[in-house]
Motif scaffolding. Structure first.
Motif, mmCIF file in Angstrom:
data_model
loop_
_atom_site.group_PDB
_atom_site.id
_atom_site.type_symbol
_atom_site.label_atom_id
_atom_site.label_comp_id
_atom_site.label_asym_id
_atom_site.label_seq_id
_atom_site.Cartn_x
_atom_site.Cartn_y
_atom_site.Cartn_z
ATOM 1 N N ALA A 155 0.806 -1.216 0.000
ATOM 2 C CA ALA A 155 0.000 0.000 0.000
ATOM 3 C C ALA A 155 0.841 1.268 0.000
ATOM 4 N N THR A 156 2.054 1.195 0.517
ATOM 5 C CA THR A 156 2.867 2.406 0.698
ATOM 6 C C THR A 156 4.046 2.499 -0.259
ATOM 7 N N TYR A 157 4.350 1.417 -0.966
ATOM 8 C CA TYR A 157 5.545 1.364 -1.815
ATOM 9 C C TYR A 157 5.611 2.551 -2.780
ATOM 10 N N GLY A 158 4.506 2.872 -3.417
ATOM 11 C CA GLY A 158 4.503 3.945 -4.414
ATOM 12 C C GLY A 158 4.731 5.320 -3.830
ATOM 13 N N HIS A 159 4.614 5.469 -2.507
ATOM 14 C CA HIS A 159 4.811 6.770 -1.863
ATOM 15 C C HIS A 159 6.230 6.932 -1.317
ATOM 16 N N VAL A 160 7.016 5.886 -1.416
ATOM 17 C CA VAL A 160 8.392 5.932 -0.928
ATOM 18 C C VAL A 160 9.288 6.464 -2.047
ATOM 19 N N PRO A 161 10.224 7.370 -1.741
ATOM 20 C CA PRO A 161 11.144 7.858 -2.790
ATOM 21 C C PRO A 161 11.856 6.694 -3.483
ATOM 22 N N ARG A 162 12.062 6.799 -4.772
ATOM 23 C CA ARG A 162 12.634 5.696 -5.540
ATOM 24 C C ARG A 162 13.977 5.234 -4.983
ATOM 25 N N TRP A 163 14.805 6.156 -4.581
ATOM 26 C CA TRP A 163 16.135 5.786 -4.096
ATOM 27 C C TRP A 163 16.070 4.995 -2.797
ATOM 28 N N LEU A 164 14.952 5.150 -2.068
ATOM 29 C CA LEU A 164 14.817 4.493 -0.776
ATOM 30 C C LEU A 164 14.072 3.156 -0.873
ATOM 31 N N ARG A 165 13.448 2.872 -2.000
ATOM 32 C CA ARG A 165 12.593 1.685 -2.100
ATOM 33 C C ARG A 165 13.333 0.368 -1.850
ATOM 34 N N PRO A 166 14.530 0.145 -2.399
ATOM 35 C CA PRO A 166 15.210 -1.130 -2.110
ATOM 36 C C PRO A 166 15.431 -1.369 -0.621
ATOM 37 N N VAL A 167 15.826 -0.327 0.108
ATOM 38 C CA VAL A 167 16.038 -0.465 1.551
ATOM 39 C C VAL A 167 14.717 -0.694 2.264
ATOM 40 N N PHE A 168 13.694 0.064 1.873
ATOM 41 C CA PHE A 168 12.351 -0.076 2.453
ATOM 42 C C PHE A 168 11.848 -1.509 2.304
ATOM 43 N N VAL A 169 11.942 -2.078 1.090
ATOM 44 C CA VAL A 169 11.450 -3.430 0.844
ATOM 45 C C VAL A 169 12.310 -4.450 1.579
ATOM 46 N N TRP A 170 13.632 -4.293 1.546
ATOM 47 C CA TRP A 170 14.515 -5.228 2.247
ATOM 48 C C TRP A 170 14.148 -5.317 3.719
ATOM 49 N N CYS A 171 13.955 -4.166 4.353
ATOM 50 C CA CYS A 171 13.621 -4.155 5.775
ATOM 51 C C CYS A 171 12.295 -4.852 6.039
ATOM 52 N N LEU A 172 11.278 -4.556 5.235
ATOM 53 C CA LEU A 172 9.967 -5.156 5.459
ATOM 54 C C LEU A 172 9.968 -6.649 5.174
ATOM 55 N N GLN A 173 10.647 -7.068 4.117
ATOM 56 C CA GLN A 173 10.680 -8.495 3.807
ATOM 57 C C GLN A 173 11.416 -9.282 4.888
#
Length: 249
Positions: free
Chosen positions: A194-212
């Protein structure tokens, strides 16, 4: 009001190629990293429990690129079934949704992440039943609590009880039932989606890694009993009953 959900079409759907390979051990920066590891493990355990002969006939019903072929004996007669347009399928669905094959010709039907995409789940399960010999087995996985995703359409979600019921109504005896990815990690998965598209592109890999990684940790807290009630994905192994002696089949 506008909507991005496609309207129903009277034309039969055709195979929709994503242009990407099936997810096999993706990096932890992939949005489905954990479930892409957990689902094959769950299916492999069900295949092992099926105890197939080496010369078994297996129908991969909704086969895509047949990512689970290696779970079965190399000597098995493995037949891919899919929508028109899939070049890897040996059999393609007819316009009425049925499979052009004889009754009772298979020892096992594999259906992985297909049932949520078919317009008539009862017909699909009747075809599974029809294709199996008496005593043959169905291994099926499908969505429980999951975000909408097209392939090429997306119709259904199930509770554990609901999926068990629709499979039994098709005539099967359910022998194993499991949930894959429990409620807490499923909540984290939905939050990520739900929130992935609102995260800055440069931060998305870190965001997903942490959540996964959190999803993987939280899933260890769930018992098999709790996963069978609430899960991102459900999987089961069911059997077509043998005819009762003295009764007409």
């Amino acid at each position: 009001m506008t909507t991005n959900v496609p309207l129903p079409s009277s034309a039969p759907p055709e195979f929709l190629s994503s242009g990407r390979p099936d997810l096999q051990d993706p990096p932890w920066t992939h949005s489905l990293a954990y479930i892409s590891r957990a689902l094959p493990r769950g299916l492999a355990a069900l295949v092992t429990a099926a105890q197939l002969r080496g010369d078994a006939r297996v129908a991969d019903y909704g086969c895509a690129s047949m990512p689970y072929r290696s779970f079965f004996p190399a000597t098995a007669d493995y037949v891919g079934i899919d929508l028109a347009g899939n070049p890897q399928a040996q059999l393609h669905l007819q316009p009425d949704g049925t499979v052009p094959t004889a009754d009772g010709g298979f020892d096992l039907v594999l259906s992985s992440q297909v049932l949520e995409h078919v317009s008539d789940p009862a017909l699909y399960l009747r075809e599974c039943y029809r294709m199996l010999r008496p005593g043959g087995q169905l291994i099926l996985s499908t969505h429980g609590i999951m975000v909408y995703h097209r392939d090429p359409v997306d119709y259904w979600r199930w509770t554990g009880e609901g999926l068990d019921r629709i499979v039994r109504l098709a005539g099967f005896e359910v022998e194993q039932f499991t949930g894959i990815m429990g409620l807490a990690p499923t909540g984290l998965q939905l939050f990520q989606d739900a929130t992935y598209g609102h995260v800055p592109r440069w931060l998305r890999p870190v965001f997903v890694w942490c959540l996964q990684k959190l999803i993987a940790w939280f899933d260890r807290l769930h018992s098999p009993q709790s996963r069978a009630v609430n899960a991102l994905v459900f999987a089961l192994r069911a059997r077509k009953p043998l005819p009762v002696e003295g009764l007409a089949t």
